[in-house]
Design an enzyme around this catalytic site. Sequence first.
Site, PDB file in Angstrom:
ATOM      1  N   ASN A  36       6.554   6.385  -0.864  1.00  0.00           N
ATOM      2  CA  ASN A  36       7.881   5.755  -0.996  1.00  0.00           C
ATOM      3  C   ASN A  36       8.493   5.350   0.342  1.00  0.00           C
ATOM      4  O   ASN A  36       9.713   5.305   0.480  1.00  0.00           O
ATOM      5  CB  ASN A  36       8.854   6.687  -1.741  1.00  0.00           C
ATOM      6  CG  ASN A  36       8.318   7.051  -3.105  1.00  0.00           C
ATOM      7  OD1 ASN A  36       7.839   6.169  -3.837  1.00  0.00           O
ATOM      8  ND2 ASN A  36       8.334   8.325  -3.445  1.00  0.00           N
ATOM      9  N   ARG A  37       7.640   5.100   1.328  1.00  0.00           N
ATOM     10  CA  ARG A  37       8.091   4.652   2.659  1.00  0.00           C
ATOM     11  C   ARG A  37       8.950   5.704   3.381  1.00  0.00           C
ATOM     12  O   ARG A  37       9.660   5.367   4.327  1.00  0.00           O
ATOM     13  CB  ARG A  37       8.871   3.320   2.580  1.00  0.00           C
ATOM     14  CG  ARG A  37       8.083   2.171   1.942  1.00  0.00           C
ATOM     15  CD  ARG A  37       6.881   1.810   2.810  1.00  0.00           C
ATOM     16  NE  ARG A  37       6.193   0.599   2.379  1.00  0.00           N
ATOM     17  CZ  ARG A  37       4.995   0.602   1.764  1.00  0.00           C
ATOM     18  NH1 ARG A  37       4.378   1.728   1.471  1.00  0.00           N
ATOM     19  NH2 ARG A  37       4.405  -0.542   1.443  1.00  0.00           N
ATOM     20  N   LEU A  38       8.868   6.958   2.918  1.00  0.00           N
ATOM     21  CA  LEU A  38       9.612   8.033   3.612  1.00  0.00           C
ATOM     22  C   LEU A  38       8.675   8.677   4.635  1.00  0.00           C
ATOM     23  O   LEU A  38       8.310   9.850   4.525  1.00  0.00           O
ATOM     24  CB  LEU A  38      10.121   9.069   2.603  1.00  0.00           C
ATOM     25  CG  LEU A  38      11.314   8.622   1.763  1.00  0.00           C
ATOM     26  CD1 LEU A  38      11.710   9.703   0.764  1.00  0.00           C
ATOM     27  CD2 LEU A  38      12.521   8.307   2.655  1.00  0.00           C
ATOM     28  N   ARG A  84       0.846  -1.188   0.000  1.00  0.00           N
ATOM     29  CA  ARG A  84       0.000   0.000   0.000  1.00  0.00           C
ATOM     30  C   ARG A  84       0.881   1.237   0.000  1.00  0.00           C
ATOM     31  O   ARG A  84       1.900   1.262   0.695  1.00  0.00           O
ATOM     32  CB  ARG A  84      -0.865  -0.026   1.270  1.00  0.00           C
ATOM     33  CG  ARG A  84      -1.702   1.204   1.475  1.00  0.00           C
ATOM     34  CD  ARG A  84      -2.556   1.058   2.727  1.00  0.00           C
ATOM     35  NE  ARG A  84      -3.255   2.296   3.009  1.00  0.00           N
ATOM     36  CZ  ARG A  84      -4.014   2.497   4.079  1.00  0.00           C
ATOM     37  NH1 ARG A  84      -4.160   1.527   4.968  1.00  0.00           N
ATOM     38  NH2 ARG A  84      -4.608   3.647   4.269  1.00  0.00           N
TER      39      ARG A  84
END
Length: 235
Positions: free
Chosen positions: A212-214, A8
């Site tokens: 982007n998982r940041l 996700r």
Amino acid sequence: MAIADLRREYNLTDLRRGDLDPNPVAQFNRWFEQATSARASGRIRKLCVTIYKAFLAFFGAETPEVNAMTLATTDKNGHPSARVVLLKGVDDRGFIFFTNYDSRKGHELADNPFAALVFYWSDLERQVCIAGDVAKLPEAESEAYFESRPRGSRIAAWASRQSEVVRDRTELEQKWQLLETQYPGEQVPKPPFWGGYILSPTRIEFWQGRPNRLHDRFRYTRQPDKSWKIERLSP
Ligand SMILES: Cc1cc2nc3c(=O)[nH]c(=O)nc-3n(C[C@H](O)[C@H](O)[C@H](O)COP(=O)(O)O)c2cc1C
């Protein structure tokens, strides 16, 4: 679909230092209120939440229990266990939940009165991780909350030796029925082995999912003078 392919992207909103209340409990209350009512501040967030809620309603899905939290405890050897319980209050002292003092978690908290809590509000792409000291709630407060519970739950508190092995469902239901006849009216006293705990936070982290998982993460750490230090953490 393979589990590994479940993925996700988080892109609802961000979390900036300027958004944070200096007091983490006030910050928690703000997020909790938003999780409860999905009260959005930004226009885009509001639109996303409205669409999401309409989507849930259309498919007959229930609104998630926003006060459900994972409670992690450890035994005297440091071995952890975790389960979901319901948050029943937050005040200056900390986070309140109720349970059976003779349950596994009850024994673990007696051995090691430190615990962690995790809330995950998936519709807001948010997580709150809390750690701190745990103490029993004053008996009068447990009594008051117990009285507010539905009669069936109050009887169940007597019927269940929580976390112990039970032969079968029949044994449990027979016990419940027996207790029901024992307490025919509204008066069901609080069992002495049932009550509340309060977790006084020493650390609270607010996590907002980002693309982007940041992700945005901010950790509050309680200082010796009781003030809170706020730091951004790497995702
Ligand atoms: C949504 C949800 C809410 C729950 N709320 C509570 C609660 O408030 N108190 C409680 O003792 N157990 C609650 N339970 C049951 C616990 O997860 C757990 O099964 C029980 O407390 C026994 O845990 P233990 O054997 O680790 O002590 C809840 C479970 C779920 C799924």
